[in-house]
Design an enzyme around this catalytic site. Sequence first.
Site, mmCIF file in Angstrom:
data_model
loop_
_atom_site.group_PDB
_atom_site.id
_atom_site.type_symbol
_atom_site.label_atom_id
_atom_site.label_comp_id
_atom_site.label_asym_id
_atom_site.label_seq_id
_atom_site.Cartn_x
_atom_site.Cartn_y
_atom_site.Cartn_z
ATOM 1 N N TYR A 1 0.839 -1.197 0.000
ATOM 2 C CA TYR A 1 0.000 0.000 0.000
ATOM 3 C C TYR A 1 0.877 1.250 0.000
ATOM 4 O O TYR A 1 0.655 2.172 -0.791
ATOM 5 C CB TYR A 1 -0.930 -0.008 1.221
ATOM 6 N N HIS B 1 1.499 4.078 -3.138
ATOM 7 C CA HIS B 1 1.270 5.515 -2.954
ATOM 8 C C HIS B 1 2.548 6.321 -3.196
ATOM 9 O O HIS B 1 2.477 7.457 -3.662
ATOM 10 C CB HIS B 1 0.688 5.799 -1.570
ATOM 11 N N TYR C 1 -2.617 16.589 1.287
ATOM 12 C CA TYR C 1 -3.219 15.256 1.399
ATOM 13 C C TYR C 1 -2.209 14.322 2.053
ATOM 14 O O TYR C 1 -1.108 14.142 1.556
ATOM 15 C CB TYR C 1 -3.581 14.766 -0.001
ATOM 16 N N TRP D 1 -7.015 3.894 -10.638
ATOM 17 C CA TRP D 1 -6.356 3.809 -9.334
ATOM 18 C C TRP D 1 -7.138 2.895 -8.406
ATOM 19 O O TRP D 1 -6.562 2.042 -7.714
ATOM 20 C CB TRP D 1 -6.186 5.202 -8.720
ATOM 21 N N TRP D 2 -8.438 3.032 -8.335
ATOM 22 C CA TRP D 2 -9.257 2.178 -7.466
ATOM 23 C C TRP D 2 -9.101 0.713 -7.831
ATOM 24 O O TRP D 2 -8.979 -0.129 -6.947
ATOM 25 C CB TRP D 2 -10.721 2.567 -7.566
#
Length: 105
Positions: free
Chosen positions: A19, A23, A42, A77-78
């Site tokens: 993960y 990113h 963010y 991306w999802w």
Amino acid sequence: MTVRMAQLMHVYPDQYEEYERRHNNLFPEMRQALKEAGAHNYSIYLDKRTGNLFAYLEVDDVDKYNEISQTPACKKWWEYMEPLMDTNPDNSPVTIDLHEVFHLD
């Protein structure tokens, strides 16, 4: 006017490193989509004890930001992230929106 947003999500315990790696290598088109949607400051934090993720971001306009879900970059991306975390049938991450109760400027 800047709006502060926060959400909870969940990543699977055996996927913490992946993960973070993904990113750290955010698709350029996803980075651009976030910027175009007015997202800034963010950050995502991981509680390694539980797999819970805390996301914080600031947006210029919530409605404009929410339109990101319809972009090809976001959908791509999802789909890429779906194997790593709790997701909805459309591959979007399961999120819990948090209500701000305090802010020190």
